[in-house]
Scaffold this motif. Structure first.
Motif, PDB file in Angstrom:
ATOM      1  N   GLU A 153       0.875  -1.174   0.000  1.00 20.21           N
ATOM      2  CA  GLU A 153       0.000   0.000   0.000  1.00 20.21           C
ATOM      3  C   GLU A 153       0.907   1.218   0.000  1.00 20.21           C
ATOM      4  O   GLU A 153       2.033   1.157   0.486  1.00 20.21           O
ATOM      5  N   GLU A 154       0.399   2.319  -0.509  1.00 23.59           N
ATOM      6  CA  GLU A 154       1.182   3.552  -0.516  1.00 23.59           C
ATOM      7  C   GLU A 154       0.374   4.676   0.115  1.00 23.59           C
ATOM      8  O   GLU A 154      -0.844   4.719  -0.008  1.00 23.59           O
ATOM      9  N   ALA A 155       1.088   5.566   0.798  1.00 20.27           N
ATOM     10  CA  ALA A 155       0.471   6.752   1.400  1.00 20.27           C
ATOM     11  C   ALA A 155       1.246   7.967   0.893  1.00 20.27           C
ATOM     12  O   ALA A 155       2.469   8.015   1.033  1.00 20.27           O
ATOM     13  N   HIS A 156       0.526   8.910   0.317  1.00 21.52           N
ATOM     14  CA  HIS A 156       1.176  10.085  -0.265  1.00 21.52           C
ATOM     15  C   HIS A 156       0.824  11.386   0.431  1.00 21.52           C
ATOM     16  O   HIS A 156       1.364  12.430   0.084  1.00 21.52           O
ATOM     17  N   THR A 157      -0.108  11.342   1.378  1.00 23.70           N
ATOM     18  CA  THR A 157      -0.492  12.550   2.101  1.00 23.70           C
ATOM     19  C   THR A 157      -0.239  12.339   3.590  1.00 23.70           C
ATOM     20  O   THR A 157      -0.120  11.198   4.056  1.00 23.70           O
ATOM     21  N   LEU A 158      -0.201  13.420   4.335  1.00 21.44           N
ATOM     22  CA  LEU A 158       0.014  13.315   5.776  1.00 21.44           C
ATOM     23  C   LEU A 158      -1.148  12.585   6.444  1.00 21.44           C
ATOM     24  O   LEU A 158      -0.934  11.773   7.352  1.00 21.44           O
ATOM     25  N   THR A 159      -2.363  12.807   5.992  1.00 21.73           N
ATOM     26  CA  THR A 159      -3.523  12.107   6.555  1.00 21.73           C
ATOM     27  C   THR A 159      -3.407  10.600   6.327  1.00 21.73           C
ATOM     28  O   THR A 159      -3.614   9.800   7.243  1.00 21.73           O
ATOM     29  N   ALA A 160      -3.056  10.210   5.106  1.00 25.51           N
ATOM     30  CA  ALA A 160      -2.875   8.785   4.804  1.00 25.51           C
ATOM     31  C   ALA A 160      -1.697   8.218   5.593  1.00 25.51           C
ATOM     32  O   ALA A 160      -1.739   7.069   6.043  1.00 25.51           O
ATOM     33  N   ALA A 161      -0.668   9.020   5.785  1.00 27.93           N
ATOM     34  CA  ALA A 161       0.488   8.570   6.575  1.00 27.93           C
ATOM     35  C   ALA A 161       0.086   8.306   8.017  1.00 27.93           C
ATOM     36  O   ALA A 161       0.477   7.285   8.598  1.00 27.93           O
ATOM     37  N   HIS A 162      -0.707   9.189   8.599  1.00 24.03           N
ATOM     38  CA  HIS A 162      -1.183   8.976   9.978  1.00 24.03           C
ATOM     39  C   HIS A 162      -1.931   7.652  10.089  1.00 24.03           C
ATOM     40  O   HIS A 162      -1.731   6.901  11.049  1.00 24.03           O
ATOM     41  N   ARG A 163      -2.799   7.366   9.119  1.00 20.57           N
ATOM     42  CA  ARG A 163      -3.543   6.095   9.142  1.00 20.57           C
ATOM     43  C   ARG A 163      -2.590   4.912   9.048  1.00 20.57           C
ATOM     44  O   ARG A 163      -2.723   3.937   9.784  1.00 20.57           O
ATOM     45  N   ALA A 164      -1.620   4.990   8.140  1.00 20.34           N
ATOM     46  CA  ALA A 164      -0.679   3.892   7.953  1.00 20.34           C
ATOM     47  C   ALA A 164       0.225   3.695   9.173  1.00 20.34           C
ATOM     48  O   ALA A 164       0.520   2.567   9.560  1.00 20.34           O
ATOM     49  N   LEU A 165       0.636   4.784   9.788  1.00 14.43           N
ATOM     50  CA  LEU A 165       1.568   4.705  10.913  1.00 14.43           C
ATOM     51  C   LEU A 165       0.912   4.184  12.187  1.00 14.43           C
ATOM     52  O   LEU A 165       1.591   3.634  13.050  1.00 14.43           O
ATOM     53  N   THR A 166      -0.398   4.327  12.288  1.00 10.96           N
ATOM     54  CA  THR A 166      -1.067   3.862  13.505  1.00 10.96           C
ATOM     55  C   THR A 166      -1.865   2.579  13.269  1.00 10.96           C
ATOM     56  O   THR A 166      -2.527   2.098  14.172  1.00 10.96           O
ATOM     57  N   ALA A 167      -1.756   2.016  12.056  1.00  8.62           N
ATOM     58  CA  ALA A 167      -2.461   0.774  11.748  1.00  8.62           C
ATOM     59  C   ALA A 167      -1.857  -0.377  12.555  1.00  8.62           C
ATOM     60  O   ALA A 167      -0.675  -0.361  12.888  1.00  8.62           O
ATOM     61  N   SER A 168      -2.662  -1.351  12.848  1.00  7.56           N
ATOM     62  CA  SER A 168      -2.191  -2.526  13.580  1.00  7.56           C
ATOM     63  C   SER A 168      -2.320  -3.747  12.695  1.00  7.56           C
ATOM     64  O   SER A 168      -3.241  -3.865  11.899  1.00  7.56           O
ATOM     65  N   ALA A 169      -1.391  -4.648  12.878  1.00  3.51           N
ATOM     66  CA  ALA A 169      -1.452  -5.943  12.194  1.00  3.51           C
ATOM     67  C   ALA A 169      -2.272  -6.893  13.047  1.00  3.51           C
ATOM     68  O   ALA A 169      -2.450  -6.667  14.233  1.00  3.51           O
ATOM     69  N   PRO A 170      -2.762  -7.968  12.441  1.00  5.30           N
ATOM     70  CA  PRO A 170      -3.432  -8.968  13.268  1.00  5.30           C
ATOM     71  C   PRO A 170      -2.456  -9.516  14.305  1.00  5.30           C
ATOM     72  O   PRO A 170      -1.258  -9.559  14.057  1.00  5.30           O
ATOM     73  N   ALA A 171      -2.965  -9.898  15.453  1.00  4.77           N
ATOM     74  CA  ALA A 171      -2.101 -10.427  16.519  1.00  4.77           C
ATOM     75  C   ALA A 171      -1.336 -11.635  16.016  1.00  4.77           C
ATOM     76  O   ALA A 171      -1.910 -12.509  15.357  1.00  4.77           O
ATOM     77  N   PRO A 172      -0.001 -11.680  16.281  1.00  7.11           N
ATOM     78  CA  PRO A 172       0.778 -12.830  15.831  1.00  7.11           C
ATOM     79  C   PRO A 172       0.347 -14.096  16.561  1.00  7.11           C
ATOM     80  O   PRO A 172      -0.108 -14.036  17.692  1.00  7.11           O
ATOM     81  N   PRO A 173       0.488 -15.248  15.867  1.00  3.82           N
ATOM     82  CA  PRO A 173       0.071 -16.508  16.506  1.00  3.82           C
ATOM     83  C   PRO A 173       0.941 -16.852  17.697  1.00  3.82           C
ATOM     84  O   PRO A 173       2.045 -16.406  17.804  1.00  3.82           O
TER      85      PRO A 173
END
Length: 173
Positions: A153-173
């Motif tokens: 995925e790519e983020a080109h704006t500061l708003t999109a960057a905020h979403r990407a930087l605070t996103a969480s992955a599924p809990a590892p097994p």
């Protein structure tokens, strides 16, 4: 030895995220550094500038985790750990599992070496973390090549960057 083969990654992994900051805007770096919250499973690593030693990025990741490789007091320890790539990356993977880190953000990726990209991608594959790369300038050739064959995925704006930087992955097994 960590390995990563373009086009052969597990389909269940979170997509690689690339945040583009072509003008080196301080707001992108501030957002990345603010996202560093190990208690929530998210770390931000700011690579050592111009560090070309094979294990340098692994050591930077360890420091972001609040860890370091042990020293025994010998003058040769620094040279050993700097050149011992495999143990350093194994230590990073072990601490990521132990501390339940699910998102690693790497800043200044326009300065990361092609070999370090391979290790980062192998780490993401092994630990199933969400990997976000913040590129302050043009994409390095090695990263552009990897993106051609990697789900991302790519983020080109500061708003999109905020979403990407605070996103969480599924809990590892």
């Amino acid at each position: 030895k960590p390995t990563w083969s373009p086009g052969h990654t597990s389909t269940g992994l979170p997509p690689l995220t690339v945040v583009h900051d072509p003008h080196d805007d301080y707001a992108f770096m501030t957002a990345a550094l603010t996202a560093h919250t190990p208690a929530l499973g998210r770390i931000t690593v700011h690579p050592t500038p111009v560090a070309s030693a094979p294990a340098s990025l692994a050591h930077d990741l360890l420091r972001s985790l609040g860890k370091h490789l042990p020293l025994t007091g010998s003058e040769d320890d620094g040279a050993y750990w700097t050149g011992s790539t495999e143990p350093a990356w194994r230590a990073v993977a072990a601490w990521i599992f132990a501390l339940r880190i699910d998102h690693v953000i790497v800043t200044r990726t326009h300065r990361v070496s092609p070999r370090h990209f391979e290790y980062l991608f192998a780490l993401a594959e092994l630990t199933e973390i969400r990997l976000t790369l913040l590129c302050h300038g043009p994409l390095p050739a090695a990263l552009a090549t990897a993106l051609a064959v990697t789900r991302h995925e790519e983020a080109h704006t500061l708003t999109a960057a905020h979403r990407a930087l605070t996103a969480s992955a599924p809990a590892p097994p």
